[in-house]
Design a protein around this motif. Structure first.
Motif, PDB file in Angstrom:
ATOM      1  N   VAL A  34       0.822  -1.204   0.000  1.00  0.00           N
ATOM      2  CA  VAL A  34       0.000   0.000   0.000  1.00  0.00           C
ATOM      3  C   VAL A  34       0.859   1.259   0.000  1.00  0.00           C
ATOM      4  N   GLN A  35       2.062   1.183   0.558  1.00  0.00           N
ATOM      5  CA  GLN A  35       2.939   2.353   0.555  1.00  0.00           C
ATOM      6  C   GLN A  35       3.465   2.634  -0.849  1.00  0.00           C
ATOM      7  N   HIS A  36       3.683   1.599  -1.648  1.00  0.00           N
ATOM      8  CA  HIS A  36       4.042   1.822  -3.051  1.00  0.00           C
ATOM      9  C   HIS A  36       2.967   2.666  -3.742  1.00  0.00           C
ATOM     10  N   VAL A  37       1.705   2.302  -3.513  1.00  0.00           N
ATOM     11  CA  VAL A  37       0.596   3.018  -4.152  1.00  0.00           C
ATOM     12  C   VAL A  37       0.558   4.468  -3.689  1.00  0.00           C
ATOM     13  N   VAL A  38       0.643   4.671  -2.381  1.00  0.00           N
ATOM     14  CA  VAL A  38       0.561   6.023  -1.824  1.00  0.00           C
ATOM     15  C   VAL A  38       1.762   6.865  -2.261  1.00  0.00           C
ATOM     16  N   ASP A  39       2.945   6.284  -2.314  1.00  0.00           N
ATOM     17  CA  ASP A  39       4.137   7.024  -2.747  1.00  0.00           C
ATOM     18  C   ASP A  39       4.020   7.442  -4.210  1.00  0.00           C
ATOM     19  N   THR A  40       3.449   6.580  -5.039  1.00  0.00           N
ATOM     20  CA  THR A  40       3.254   6.937  -6.441  1.00  0.00           C
ATOM     21  C   THR A  40       2.298   8.115  -6.566  1.00  0.00           C
ATOM     22  N   LEU A  41       1.228   8.090  -5.807  1.00  0.00           N
ATOM     23  CA  LEU A  41       0.284   9.211  -5.827  1.00  0.00           C
ATOM     24  C   LEU A  41       0.936  10.488  -5.313  1.00  0.00           C
ATOM     25  N   ALA A  42       1.778  10.365  -4.302  1.00  0.00           N
ATOM     26  CA  ALA A  42       2.478  11.546  -3.774  1.00  0.00           C
ATOM     27  C   ALA A  42       3.397  12.148  -4.819  1.00  0.00           C
ATOM     28  N   SER A  43       4.073  11.292  -5.590  1.00  0.00           N
ATOM     29  CA  SER A  43       4.967  11.801  -6.634  1.00  0.00           C
ATOM     30  C   SER A  43       4.194  12.514  -7.735  1.00  0.00           C
ATOM     31  N   LEU A 106       2.340  -2.356  -8.358  1.00  0.00           N
ATOM     32  CA  LEU A 106       3.283  -2.188  -9.463  1.00  0.00           C
ATOM     33  C   LEU A 106       2.934  -1.042 -10.396  1.00  0.00           C
ATOM     34  N   LEU A 107       1.780  -0.435 -10.236  1.00  0.00           N
ATOM     35  CA  LEU A 107       1.393   0.655 -11.127  1.00  0.00           C
ATOM     36  C   LEU A 107       2.402   1.799 -11.040  1.00  0.00           C
ATOM     37  N   SER A 108       2.901   2.202 -12.181  1.00  0.00           N
ATOM     38  CA  SER A 108       3.921   3.252 -12.220  1.00  0.00           C
ATOM     39  C   SER A 108       3.290   4.626 -12.337  1.00  0.00           C
ATOM     40  N   GLU A 109       4.060   5.613 -11.977  1.00  0.00           N
ATOM     41  CA  GLU A 109       3.617   7.002 -12.151  1.00  0.00           C
ATOM     42  C   GLU A 109       3.335   7.292 -13.611  1.00  0.00           C
ATOM     43  N   THR A 127     -13.061   6.579 -16.999  1.00  0.00           N
ATOM     44  CA  THR A 127     -12.097   5.884 -17.853  1.00  0.00           C
ATOM     45  C   THR A 127     -11.641   4.641 -17.119  1.00  0.00           C
ATOM     46  N   VAL A 128     -11.720   3.526 -17.823  1.00  0.00           N
ATOM     47  CA  VAL A 128     -11.318   2.240 -17.263  1.00  0.00           C
ATOM     48  C   VAL A 128      -9.900   1.933 -17.723  1.00  0.00           C
ATOM     49  N   LEU A 129      -9.021   1.597 -16.794  1.00  0.00           N
ATOM     50  CA  LEU A 129      -7.698   1.109 -17.180  1.00  0.00           C
ATOM     51  C   LEU A 129      -7.842  -0.362 -17.547  1.00  0.00           C
ATOM     52  N   THR A 130      -7.447  -0.699 -18.763  1.00  0.00           N
ATOM     53  CA  THR A 130      -7.597  -2.068 -19.236  1.00  0.00           C
ATOM     54  C   THR A 130      -6.223  -2.669 -19.534  1.00  0.00           C
ATOM     55  N   ASP A 222       1.497  -6.314 -16.876  1.00  0.00           N
ATOM     56  CA  ASP A 222       1.991  -6.799 -15.584  1.00  0.00           C
ATOM     57  C   ASP A 222       1.875  -5.746 -14.488  1.00  0.00           C
ATOM     58  N   GLU A 223       1.860  -4.468 -14.872  1.00  0.00           N
ATOM     59  CA  GLU A 223       1.713  -3.419 -13.864  1.00  0.00           C
ATOM     60  C   GLU A 223       0.397  -3.498 -13.112  1.00  0.00           C
ATOM     61  N   THR A 224      -0.595  -4.098 -13.735  1.00  0.00           N
ATOM     62  CA  THR A 224      -1.928  -4.136 -13.126  1.00  0.00           C
ATOM     63  C   THR A 224      -2.137  -5.368 -12.255  1.00  0.00           C
ATOM     64  N   MET A 225      -1.083  -6.135 -12.032  1.00  0.00           N
ATOM     65  CA  MET A 225      -1.176  -7.369 -11.251  1.00  0.00           C
ATOM     66  C   MET A 225      -1.602  -7.096  -9.818  1.00  0.00           C
ATOM     67  N   GLY A 226      -2.624  -7.804  -9.368  1.00  0.00           N
ATOM     68  CA  GLY A 226      -3.006  -7.765  -7.974  1.00  0.00           C
ATOM     69  C   GLY A 226      -2.337  -8.897  -7.212  1.00  0.00           C
TER      70      GLY A 226
END
Length: 460
Positions: A34-43, A106-109, A127-130, A222-226
């Protein structure tokens, strides 16, 4: 660009992880998912980030701190219900809102920024990310019209053979016009087998209202992997480890064997540094330029300056200045500062010690709770006796001194500048500048005495 908000869904228990640790706190490359996700949003400078928590709420908040807001989902009633818990933070605001997941690290900025720009350029309600998968079995399919807009998302179990042939799938990640999102959420029903409220239904609600719904395909699926279990956690780890290694190599770092080199998130490395196989650089570590790290070096939260060589050694919460060498087989513990042009050799252990410029501790020594000056030579087998059973005491060895082999320095004690300590000494009093200290029993030889001692016969 409008104001950007985000809701990060992180309330699921994650029973398939079979762990006492809350799912979104499992680390990927040393950082909780979850910190990866939050850090990406912060950037990306997202204005409002609301993390929806449930199980393990206290530990998630302790990890992320006060930089995000928290909404509690007491009952797990589906994704739309989870998003609705953020109403008090976002419902009255204008702008664009991401819906993301704390177990999709894994979702990148770059991908999220591209999704955001596409959403706003299209002036879409949603908008749906596919992603396009070779085998989309089990995923909801994206059904588009001739204009490329999303007509509906059809779950695999409900899809016809024609729809199942579609390889573009819904990742569950969205951008919404914030006001239109909240208008749709109140219309979501739970008339399904699970009795839950799903964000996916917002897409159909918006279409029925004549709103524009589009899809943006992720360049790298692969970035969308849960991450739902330990096997997927290892896959995410491998993906991110490769991405981190590639980024460093593009920035001028040589990694001899990326498959056997582990670099965690947020590590920085200068150009022309070489990482040998078996190197493990953990979070908080910074490496300068022109270094050689490894083989088999393990560094945690350690600051390394330019031109340093470290091999077969473990360093934790330490600092190494330029042109120093460490190893092989050294253990550098917290609080240690190794000065420039120093040599820390094999089987040396340092703890909470400051080592001055040009000092040599070549082998088989323990230096703890000590301040060692510049140009000092510490002989083989030297020990700073720092602990009396209750309190740790400090040893000081000043510039230019020479400590002979097999010396015990019983702290608190100071050895002055340019002093010598004879090999085999146990020093428990201060040594003045320029003095020679000898603290050992005088040798006594007793001729013929060995013949009086019992010996085994050669036959034995």
């Amino acid at each position: 660009m409008s104001k950007i908000h985000a809701v990060v869904l992180a309330a699921g228990q994650g029973t398939r992880m079979k762990s006492k640790l809350y799912k979104v706190l499992h680390p990927v490359c040393g950082k909780p998912m979850v910190q990866h996700v939050v850090d990406t949003l912060a950037s990306m400078r997202v204005e409002d980030v609301v993390v929806v928590v449930g199980h393990g709420a206290d530990t998630v908040q302790a990890t992320l701190g006060e930089r995000v807001a928290y909404a509690l989902q007491k009952e797990q009633l589906g994704t739309a219900h989870a998003v609705q818990q953020a109403a008090s933070f976002l419902q009255a605001k204008e702008g664009t809102t991401f819906i993301l997941y704390g177990d999709v690290p894994l979702l990148s900025e770059e991908t999220l920024t591209a999704l955001l720009h596409f959403h706003e350029d299209q002036k879409a309600a949603a908008t749906v990310l596919t992603a396009v998968l070779p085998d989309p079995t089990g995923y909801g399919r994206i059904v588009r019209n001739d204009s490329g807009e999303v007509m509906e998302i059809v779950e695999h179990k409900d899809a016809s053979d024609e729809v199942r042939a579609i390889k573009e799938i819904n990742t569950g990640i969205y951008c919404f016009d914030n006001q239109k999102l909240w208008n749709a959420l109140v219309q979501v029903k739970n008339d399904n087998v699970q009795g839950e409220y799903y964000v996916t239904d917002c897409i159909g609600i918006l279409r029925q209202a004549g709103e524009k719904v589009v899809a943006f395909e992720a360049a790298d699926p692969d970035e969308t992997m849960g991450v739902n279990d330990r096997a997927q956690l290892s896959e995410a780890e491998a993906y991110m480890r490769k991405r981190i290694a590639v980024r460093h190599m593009k920035n001028g770092v040589s990694i001899i064997d990326p498959l056997s080199t582990y670099i965690e998130a947020d590590v920085t490395i200068g150009s022309d540094t070489i990482l040998q196989p078996g190197t493990y650089l953990r979070r908080g570590t910074t490496i300068g330029s022109d270094c050689v790290i490894g083989p088999q070096a393990d560094l945690s939260n350690t600051k390394v300056a330019d031109g340093v060589t470290i091999s077969y050694s473990v360093l934790v919460d330490a600092k190494v200045d330029e042109q120093a060498t460490v190893g092989p087989f050294a253990y550098v513990r917290p609080g240690t500062e190794i000065g420039p042009q120093t040599k820390i050799g094999d089987f040396v252990e340092l703890k909470n010690a400051k080592i001055g410029k040009g000092t040599k501790i070549p082998h088989l020594s323990y230096v703890g709770d000590a301040e060692i000056g510049e140009g000092v030579n510490i002989g083989c087998g030297t020990i700073t006796v720092n602990y009396d059973g209750a309190v740790k005491h400090k040893t000081v060895v000043q510039d230019g001194s020479f400590i002979g082999c097999n010396t015990n320095l019983v702290a608190p004690v100071t050895v002055g500048k340019n002093a010598y300590v004879a090999a085999g000494s146990t020093i428990n009093q201060d040594v003045p500048d320029d003095a020679l200290a000898i603290a050992r029993e005088r040798q006594v030889n007793k001729p013929g005495y060995a013949n009086k001692l019992p010996r085994k016969s050669k036959k034995e």
